[in-house]
Motif scaffolding. Structure first.
Motif, short mmCIF file in Angstrom:
data_model
loop_
_atom_site.label_atom_id
_atom_site.label_comp_id
_atom_site.label_asym_id
_atom_site.label_seq_id
_atom_site.Cartn_x
_atom_site.Cartn_y
_atom_site.Cartn_z
N THR A 1 -96.84 26.70 27.62
CA THR A 1 -97.31 27.67 28.60
C THR A 1 -96.29 28.76 28.89
O THR A 1 -96.66 29.82 29.36
CB THR A 1 -97.69 26.97 29.92
OG1 THR A 1 -96.55 26.24 30.40
CG2 THR A 1 -98.87 26.05 29.71
N ASP A 2 -95.01 28.51 28.63
CA ASP A 2 -94.00 29.52 28.92
C ASP A 2 -93.81 30.51 27.77
O ASP A 2 -92.95 31.37 27.83
CB ASP A 2 -92.66 28.86 29.27
CG ASP A 2 -92.09 28.02 28.13
OD1 ASP A 2 -92.89 27.54 27.30
OD2 ASP A 2 -90.86 27.84 28.08
N ARG A 3 -94.63 30.42 26.75
CA ARG A 3 -94.56 31.34 25.62
C ARG A 3 -95.80 32.22 25.62
O ARG A 3 -96.82 31.86 26.17
CB ARG A 3 -94.42 30.55 24.32
CG ARG A 3 -93.12 29.70 24.35
CD ARG A 3 -92.69 29.23 23.01
NE ARG A 3 -92.37 30.27 22.06
CZ ARG A 3 -91.21 30.92 21.96
NH1 ARG A 3 -90.24 30.67 22.80
NH2 ARG A 3 -91.01 31.81 21.01
N MET A 4 -95.66 33.39 25.01
CA MET A 4 -96.79 34.33 24.97
C MET A 4 -97.04 34.81 23.55
O MET A 4 -96.16 34.74 22.70
CB MET A 4 -96.55 35.49 25.93
CG MET A 4 -95.34 36.34 25.60
SD MET A 4 -94.94 37.54 26.88
CE MET A 4 -93.97 36.54 27.98
N THR A 5 -98.22 35.31 23.32
CA THR A 5 -98.59 35.85 22.02
C THR A 5 -97.89 37.18 21.81
O THR A 5 -97.30 37.75 22.73
CB THR A 5 -100.11 36.08 21.95
OG1 THR A 5 -100.44 37.08 22.92
CG2 THR A 5 -100.88 34.80 22.19
N ILE A 6 -98.02 37.71 20.61
CA ILE A 6 -97.42 39.02 20.32
C ILE A 6 -98.03 40.10 21.20
O ILE A 6 -97.35 41.01 21.65
CB ILE A 6 -97.51 39.36 18.81
CG1 ILE A 6 -96.58 40.54 18.48
CG2 ILE A 6 -98.95 39.62 18.39
CD1 ILE A 6 -96.36 40.75 16.99
N GLY A 7 -99.33 39.99 21.47
CA GLY A 7 -99.97 40.97 22.36
C GLY A 7 -99.40 40.90 23.77
O GLY A 7 -99.16 41.94 24.39
N SER B 1 -94.83 48.07 20.94
CA SER B 1 -96.08 47.74 20.26
C SER B 1 -95.92 46.49 19.39
O SER B 1 -94.82 46.18 18.92
CB SER B 1 -96.54 48.91 19.39
OG SER B 1 -95.71 49.05 18.26
N ALA B 2 -97.03 45.82 19.16
CA ALA B 2 -97.03 44.63 18.30
C ALA B 2 -96.53 44.99 16.91
O ALA B 2 -95.78 44.23 16.28
CB ALA B 2 -98.42 44.01 18.25
N LYS B 3 -96.92 46.16 16.43
CA LYS B 3 -96.48 46.61 15.11
C LYS B 3 -94.95 46.73 15.05
O LYS B 3 -94.32 46.30 14.09
CB LYS B 3 -97.13 47.96 14.78
CG LYS B 3 -96.75 48.52 13.44
CD LYS B 3 -97.45 49.84 13.18
CE LYS B 3 -97.04 50.40 11.82
NZ LYS B 3 -97.73 51.65 11.52
N MET B 4 -94.35 47.30 16.10
CA MET B 4 -92.90 47.44 16.13
C MET B 4 -92.22 46.08 16.29
O MET B 4 -91.15 45.86 15.71
CB MET B 4 -92.46 48.40 17.24
CG MET B 4 -92.76 49.86 16.93
SD MET B 4 -92.17 50.44 15.32
CE MET B 4 -90.41 50.24 15.45
N ILE B 5 -92.82 45.18 17.05
CA ILE B 5 -92.24 43.83 17.18
C ILE B 5 -92.17 43.18 15.81
O ILE B 5 -91.14 42.62 15.43
CB ILE B 5 -93.06 42.97 18.18
CG1 ILE B 5 -92.93 43.54 19.60
CG2 ILE B 5 -92.59 41.52 18.13
CD1 ILE B 5 -93.84 42.88 20.63
N ARG C 1 -97.58 34.03 16.14
CA ARG C 1 -96.24 34.24 16.70
C ARG C 1 -96.30 34.01 18.21
O ARG C 1 -97.24 34.45 18.87
CB ARG C 1 -95.79 35.69 16.46
CG ARG C 1 -95.49 36.05 15.03
CD ARG C 1 -95.17 37.55 14.97
NE ARG C 1 -94.61 37.94 13.70
CZ ARG C 1 -95.34 38.37 12.66
NH1 ARG C 1 -96.65 38.47 12.77
NH2 ARG C 1 -94.75 38.72 11.54
N THR C 2 -95.22 33.41 18.74
CA THR C 2 -95.10 33.27 20.19
C THR C 2 -93.71 33.71 20.62
O THR C 2 -92.74 33.59 19.86
CB THR C 2 -95.36 31.81 20.65
OG1 THR C 2 -94.36 30.95 20.11
CG2 THR C 2 -96.75 31.35 20.26
N TYR C 3 -93.64 34.21 21.83
CA TYR C 3 -92.40 34.79 22.34
C TYR C 3 -92.09 34.25 23.73
O TYR C 3 -92.99 33.98 24.52
CB TYR C 3 -92.52 36.32 22.39
CG TYR C 3 -92.76 36.90 21.03
CD1 TYR C 3 -91.71 37.27 20.21
CD2 TYR C 3 -94.06 37.03 20.52
CE1 TYR C 3 -91.93 37.77 18.94
CE2 TYR C 3 -94.28 37.54 19.25
CZ TYR C 3 -93.21 37.90 18.46
OH TYR C 3 -93.43 38.38 17.21
N SER C 4 -90.79 34.16 24.01
CA SER C 4 -90.32 33.70 25.31
C SER C 4 -89.97 34.91 26.18
O SER C 4 -89.93 36.05 25.70
CB SER C 4 -89.08 32.84 25.14
OG SER C 4 -88.00 33.64 24.66
#
Length: 151
Positions: free
Chosen positions: A3-9, A18-22, A42-45
């Motif tokens: 739950t503490d991670r998020m999608t690229i969006g 932007s997701a493209k730049m990430i 992909r997931t991000y903190s």
């Protein structure tokens, strides 16, 4: 997914990148590869988002990707001397001063050409002539003496 991670969006929205730049930053190694879910997403903190915001701010200030890489290294190095950060910032300021001078020269030239243009129905156009002469001069097709005679 934790739950503490998020999608690229979500990371894109939270960071302003932007997701493209990430994905690009990931591919070039500027940021570490994202953790992937079992489905391959992909997931991000929050830490990743913080790094993306740092990169975005560096880009807003006009730092190159090479300079941002150096800044990230300095930012993550808690034993860094601030003099190294200041040196990098001063180098960037000198680059900006050069760019500003170049832009001012371009503006001055374009203003001169535009002021000399009648802007009427005649085909004669100092703006186009100036562009053509500049291109010809760059390629060694005319000499500076010939340019000065036309002004």
């Amino acid at each position: 997914m934790q739950t503490d991670r998020m999608t690229i969006g979500g990371a894109a929205e939270a960071s302003g990148v932007s997701a493209k730049m990430i994905r690009h930053y990931e591919e070039t190694g500027l940021i570490p590869a994202a953790i992937r879910t079992d489905a391959g997403y992909r997931t991000y903190s929050e830490r990743d988002v913080h790094l993306l915001r740092f990169i975005r701010q560096g880009r807003v200030l006009g730092f190159s990707m090479k300079q941002i890489t150096a800044l990230i290294g300095l930012w993550l190095d808690q034993s860094r001397p601030s003099s190294k950060v200041k040196q990098l910032a001063r180098e960037h300021l000198r680059e900006l001063d050069t760019k500003i001078s170049e832009l001012q020269a371009m503006k001055s030239t374009l203003e001169r050409l535009a002021n000399n243009c009648h802007g009427d129905s005649r085909p004669a156009c100092p703006i186009l002539d100036g562009l053509a002469q500049g291109i010809m001069q760059e390629h060694g097709l005319i000499h500076q003496k010939n340019l000065n005679q036309g002004n």
